[in-house]
Scaffold this motif. Structure first.
Motif, PDB file in Angstrom:
ATOM      1  N   ALA A 228       0.845  -1.201   0.000  1.00 37.12           N
ATOM      2  CA  ALA A 228       0.000   0.000   0.000  1.00 37.12           C
ATOM      3  C   ALA A 228       0.879   1.248   0.000  1.00 37.12           C
ATOM      4  O   ALA A 228       1.992   1.242   0.546  1.00 37.12           O
ATOM      5  N   PHE A 229       0.363   2.324  -0.579  1.00 36.43           N
ATOM      6  CA  PHE A 229       1.100   3.582  -0.653  1.00 36.43           C
ATOM      7  C   PHE A 229       0.544   4.590   0.351  1.00 36.43           C
ATOM      8  O   PHE A 229      -0.656   4.773   0.464  1.00 36.43           O
ATOM      9  N   ASP A 230       1.462   5.219   1.076  1.00 44.23           N
ATOM     10  CA  ASP A 230       1.102   6.340   1.939  1.00 44.23           C
ATOM     11  C   ASP A 230       0.876   7.589   1.083  1.00 44.23           C
ATOM     12  O   ASP A 230       0.110   8.470   1.445  1.00 44.23           O
ATOM     13  N   MET A 231       1.573   7.656  -0.040  1.00 48.79           N
ATOM     14  CA  MET A 231       1.350   8.674  -1.071  1.00 48.79           C
ATOM     15  C   MET A 231       1.695   8.044  -2.409  1.00 48.79           C
ATOM     16  O   MET A 231       2.764   7.468  -2.569  1.00 48.79           O
ATOM     17  N   ALA A 232       0.771   8.137  -3.366  1.00 50.99           N
ATOM     18  CA  ALA A 232       0.966   7.515  -4.668  1.00 50.99           C
ATOM     19  C   ALA A 232       2.050   8.244  -5.465  1.00 50.99           C
ATOM     20  O   ALA A 232       2.382   9.405  -5.193  1.00 50.99           O
ATOM     21  N   TYR A 233       2.580   7.543  -6.446  1.00 49.83           N
ATOM     22  CA  TYR A 233       3.594   8.106  -7.334  1.00 49.83           C
ATOM     23  C   TYR A 233       3.120   9.407  -7.954  1.00 49.83           C
ATOM     24  O   TYR A 233       1.972   9.529  -8.391  1.00 49.83           O
TER      25      TYR A 233
END
Length: 264
Positions: A228-233
């Motif tokens: 999971a991403f805490d902030m996406a690319y």
């Protein structure tokens, strides 16, 4: 006078010893940066530049302090923060050419030590905002100081280490008694925690960073692996086109992934 002008002379004098981040491993990963969110930015900068000899550089609007193998980013915290001790990253560390010289510099700057081992020539200094930084002597260095390690604290040391091996292509090994994952530019060492550590987000050492080649493709692979991403690319034009993303390791360490940092 602007802070950057205060240290122009020392920054220029040190410039020749600073290269880019290390060449990446087979997964395109190397050590990138340590990111501090602190109450007193100037107090940190005076240590990192005035005492330790870091070189000030920028990526667009982002100011960074450059050392062989790593960048240090120091920004103002929006709220009071706790130090690194007690979080999942207890401290990070550098190699230095001379233990006695570094110890004197740190003492002259008024810093205290949470550890000082004269036999092994190692110090853990407590910087402003209770940020712990280790300095270990290596007389073979060709520069005065060089980045060495990130020291996590985890209840299950091997699980933490093995996550870095799988996720970032780190080479599994040990540093003394500590399980370690070796990544170009440094290593992630894991000490035994007697209780679950607190996550780094919101602490003075808010997150660690890795520089990644072809970051967008790397993030797609992470997503496919269920991370999971805490902030996406995303790309950040105001930071000279720097590409970034954030994830969190199973131990609670917030990690920024960047592409383009090493060009600065």
């Amino acid at each position: 006078m602007r802070w950057t002008n205060l240290f122009t002379i020392s920054a220029v004098a040190a410039a020749s010893m600073f290269g880019q981040t290390a060449a990446p491993n087979d997964m395109g990963v190397s050590i990138g940066h340590m990111h501090l969110m602190v109450a007193d930015v100037d107090a940190q900068k005076k240590i990192w530049v005035g005492v330790l000899g870091g070189q000030v550089t920028t990526a667009g609007a982002l100011e960074m302090i450059k050392f062989p193998g790593v960048f240090i980013v120091v920004q103002k915290a929006r709220a009071a923060t706790e130090g690194s001790d007690g979080s999942s990253v207890n401290h990070f560390g550098f190699l230095v050419k001379s233990y006695p010289e570094m110890k004197k510099k740190l003492e002259d700057a008024g810093l205290t030590f949470s550890m000082d081992n004269a036999q092994t020539h190692q110090i853990i200094a407590v910087l402003p905002d209770k940020v712990r930084v280790e300095f270990s002597e290596d007389t073979s260095l060709t520069v005065p100081i060089k980045f060495h390690h990130i020291h996590e604290a985890g209840e299950n040391q091997e699980v933490v280490r093995d996550w870095y091996v799988k996720t970032f292509g780190a080479t599994a090994g040990k540093r003394g008694q500590f399980p370690a994952g070796f990544i170009p530019g440094g290593e992630v060492d894991v000490m035994k925690a007697t209780a679950a550590p607190v996550a780094t987000k919101g602490r003075a050492l808010d997150h660690i960073g890795f520089e990644v080649k072809n970051l967008e493709a790397f993030c797609k692979k992470l997503a496919a692996d269920g991370i999971a991403f805490d902030m996406a690319y995303r790309e950040v034009p105001q930071l000279a086109g720097l590409k970034i993303a954030f994830i969190v390791d199973p131990n609670g360490t917030r990690i920024e992934l960047t592409e383009g940092l090493s060009a600065h």
